[in-house]
Design a protein around this motif. Structure first.
Motif, mmCIF file in Angstrom:
data_model
loop_
_atom_site.group_PDB
_atom_site.id
_atom_site.type_symbol
_atom_site.label_atom_id
_atom_site.label_comp_id
_atom_site.label_asym_id
_atom_site.label_seq_id
_atom_site.Cartn_x
_atom_site.Cartn_y
_atom_site.Cartn_z
ATOM 1 N N ASP A 1 0.835 -1.205 0.000
ATOM 2 C CA ASP A 1 0.000 0.000 0.000
ATOM 3 C C ASP A 1 0.869 1.253 0.000
ATOM 4 N N ILE A 2 1.886 1.270 0.853
ATOM 5 C CA ILE A 2 2.761 2.446 0.906
ATOM 6 C C ILE A 2 3.507 2.602 -0.415
ATOM 7 N N ALA A 3 3.946 1.471 -0.969
ATOM 8 C CA ALA A 3 4.667 1.538 -2.257
ATOM 9 C C ALA A 3 3.765 2.109 -3.347
ATOM 10 N N ILE A 4 2.509 1.684 -3.366
ATOM 11 C CA ILE A 4 1.582 2.192 -4.395
ATOM 12 C C ILE A 4 1.330 3.683 -4.190
ATOM 13 N N LEU A 5 1.075 4.051 -2.932
ATOM 14 C CA LEU A 5 0.695 5.441 -2.645
ATOM 15 C C LEU A 5 1.852 6.429 -2.820
ATOM 16 N N THR A 6 3.081 5.950 -2.704
ATOM 17 C CA THR A 6 4.223 6.869 -2.853
ATOM 18 C C THR A 6 4.891 6.694 -4.215
ATOM 19 N N ASP A 7 4.287 5.857 -5.051
ATOM 20 C CA ASP A 7 4.877 5.599 -6.372
ATOM 21 C C ASP A 7 4.686 6.792 -7.294
ATOM 22 N N GLU A 8 5.593 6.872 -8.237
ATOM 23 C CA GLU A 8 5.510 7.947 -9.242
ATOM 24 C C GLU A 8 4.258 7.778 -10.100
ATOM 25 N N MET A 9 3.871 6.514 -10.323
ATOM 26 C CA MET A 9 2.682 6.236 -11.144
ATOM 27 C C MET A 9 1.412 6.554 -10.351
ATOM 28 N N PRO A 10 0.433 7.147 -11.018
ATOM 29 C CA PRO A 10 -0.819 7.419 -10.285
ATOM 30 C C PRO A 10 -1.563 6.131 -9.941
ATOM 31 N N VAL A 11 -2.328 6.184 -8.870
ATOM 32 C CA VAL A 11 -3.094 5.021 -8.412
ATOM 33 C C VAL A 11 -4.013 4.493 -9.521
ATOM 34 N N ASP A 12 -4.557 5.407 -10.345
ATOM 35 C CA ASP A 12 -5.505 5.011 -11.405
ATOM 36 C C ASP A 12 -4.930 3.938 -12.329
ATOM 37 N N VAL A 13 -3.605 3.984 -12.511
ATOM 38 C CA VAL A 13 -2.960 3.038 -13.432
ATOM 39 C C VAL A 13 -3.209 1.596 -13.000
ATOM 40 N N TYR A 14 -3.314 1.390 -11.679
ATOM 41 C CA TYR A 14 -3.467 0.036 -11.171
ATOM 42 C C TYR A 14 -4.937 -0.359 -10.969
ATOM 43 N N VAL A 15 -5.830 0.537 -11.353
ATOM 44 C CA VAL A 15 -7.260 0.258 -11.166
ATOM 45 C C VAL A 15 -7.862 -0.111 -12.511
ATOM 46 N N ASP A 16 -8.694 -1.160 -12.499
ATOM 47 C CA ASP A 16 -9.323 -1.610 -13.768
ATOM 48 C C ASP A 16 -10.299 -0.559 -14.286
ATOM 49 N N GLN B 1 7.359 6.103 -18.713
ATOM 50 C CA GLN B 1 7.590 7.216 -19.626
ATOM 51 C C GLN B 1 6.311 7.525 -20.413
ATOM 52 N N MET B 2 5.641 6.453 -20.831
ATOM 53 C CA MET B 2 4.399 6.621 -21.597
ATOM 54 C C MET B 2 3.343 7.330 -20.737
ATOM 55 N N VAL B 3 3.267 6.915 -19.478
ATOM 56 C CA VAL B 3 2.282 7.532 -18.571
ATOM 57 C C VAL B 3 2.626 9.001 -18.355
ATOM 58 N N ARG B 4 3.922 9.305 -18.189
ATOM 59 C CA ARG B 4 4.348 10.705 -18.005
ATOM 60 C C ARG B 4 3.925 11.553 -19.204
ATOM 61 N N GLU B 5 4.130 10.998 -20.397
ATOM 62 C CA GLU B 5 3.779 11.738 -21.623
ATOM 63 C C GLU B 5 2.275 11.974 -21.696
ATOM 64 N N GLN B 6 1.516 10.939 -21.326
ATOM 65 C CA GLN B 6 0.043 11.077 -21.335
ATOM 66 C C GLN B 6 -0.396 12.147 -20.336
ATOM 67 N N ALA C 1 -2.351 17.482 -19.178
ATOM 68 C CA ALA C 1 -2.207 18.766 -18.484
ATOM 69 C C ALA C 1 -2.198 19.902 -19.491
ATOM 70 N N ALA C 2 -1.533 19.685 -20.652
ATOM 71 C CA ALA C 2 -1.457 20.728 -21.675
ATOM 72 C C ALA C 2 -2.841 21.011 -22.256
ATOM 73 N N SER C 3 -3.596 19.926 -22.520
ATOM 74 C CA SER C 3 -4.937 20.133 -23.099
ATOM 75 C C SER C 3 -5.872 20.774 -22.090
ATOM 76 N N ALA C 4 -5.593 20.529 -20.788
ATOM 77 C CA ALA C 4 -6.433 21.149 -19.751
ATOM 78 C C ALA C 4 -6.130 22.636 -19.655
ATOM 79 N N VAL C 5 -4.874 22.999 -19.891
ATOM 80 C CA VAL C 5 -4.481 24.404 -19.795
ATOM 81 C C VAL C 5 -4.913 25.170 -21.043
ATOM 82 N N GLN C 6 -4.883 24.490 -22.196
ATOM 83 C CA GLN C 6 -5.141 25.119 -23.494
ATOM 84 C C GLN C 6 -6.410 25.981 -23.534
ATOM 85 N N PRO C 7 -7.571 25.458 -23.085
ATOM 86 C CA PRO C 7 -8.795 26.284 -23.187
ATOM 87 C C PRO C 7 -8.706 27.553 -22.360
#
Lengths: 111, 139
Positions: free
Chosen positions: A96-111, B118-123, B128-134
């Motif tokens: 849980d801590i790893a997920i919450l502090t990860d660079e990736m957003p939580v949404d990525v791991y949700v279906d 990297q792909m997620v960062r780009e997305q 964020a850019a499209s949200a700022v654009q309007p």
């Protein structure tokens, strides 16, 4: 002088030396031995018999023995369960801590 | 005959003991939101409304997070604050599934993992850019 003595020889020498001691000293040694034997602890024996188990002077009935064994086994089982539960939850907590502090957003791991 | 009955009774006693005692730690754990410390409530604030309905295992996990929170670096604390709100909106089943996916993702080779990140960062940057654009006034 380097004389090697076996245990019989040592015992013989000690007996001979004891024979040379004064009467009073021998009496005191005998008294001390009797005192020591009096206070010597007798190791409790663990002997099963027809009516249960005799542990030293304590007679345990079969029923008491079965409850005791059941309690012992249950305690071991409980300790094991508690330990497994603790390890399982600790692992979950770490994830849980790893997920919450990860660079990736939580949404990525949700279906 | 009586010996076998006695043995069966002993086994029954043993099972009864085991089940009764093994249920103790879980049932003894449940804590209401009001009984949490101020610090725990601050960290777990998004769970304030749903806390009392959470399964005990989830409560325990969350309290573990609150306990370890002070040991995290300021950056990780900040990140946790950002993410815990979304985490609170998931159902326990979704959280379980997320853990499984996270563990599966952790087993992917590092270079592939980095490529996905990297792909997620780009997305995110594109979003964020499209949200700022309007918001940019047109001339």
């Amino acid at each position: 002088m380097n004389i090697k003595l076996n245990h019989r020889e040592i015992a013989r020498q000690l007996d001979r030396s004891a024979g040379k001691l004064e009467r009073g000293t021998l009496d005191e040694l005998r008294l001390a031995r009797q005192h020591a034997l009096q206070y010597q602890r007798v190791a409790p024996s663990f002997r099963p018999n027809r009516d249960g188990v005799l542990f030293g002077h304590l007679q345990l009935s079969r029923r008491a023995l079965s409850w005791g064994v059941a309690a012992l086994v249950a305690t071991v089982l409980l300790a094991n369960l508690a330990f497994q539960h603790h390890v399982h939850e600790r692992n979950h907590g770490n994830i849980d801590i790893a997920i919450l502090t990860d660079e990736m957003p939580v949404d990525v791991y949700v279906d | 005959m009586s010996m076998s009955i006695e043995r069966t009774l002993s086994l029954f006693r043993f099972l009864l003991f085991g089940f009764a005692l093994s249920a103790l730690p879980l049932s003894a754990f449940a804590q209401s939101w009001e009984k949490l410390s101020t610090q725990q409530q601050d960290i777990l604030a998004p769970f304030a409304n749903s806390w009392n309905a959470l399964p005990e295992e989830e409560q325990h996990n969350l309290l573990g997070i609150a306990r370890r929170y002070p040991t995290l670096s300021p950056e990780k604390q900040q990140r946790l604050h950002e993410q815990i709100d979304k985490w609170s909106r998931l159902t326990p089943e979704q959280r379980t599934r997320a853990r499984e996916k996270y563990q599966a993702f952790s087993r992917v080779p590092a270079e592939k993992r980095e490529a996905v990140k990297q792909m997620v960062r780009e997305q995110q940057a594109a979003g964020a850019a499209s949200a700022v654009q309007p918001g940019i006034p047109s001339r």
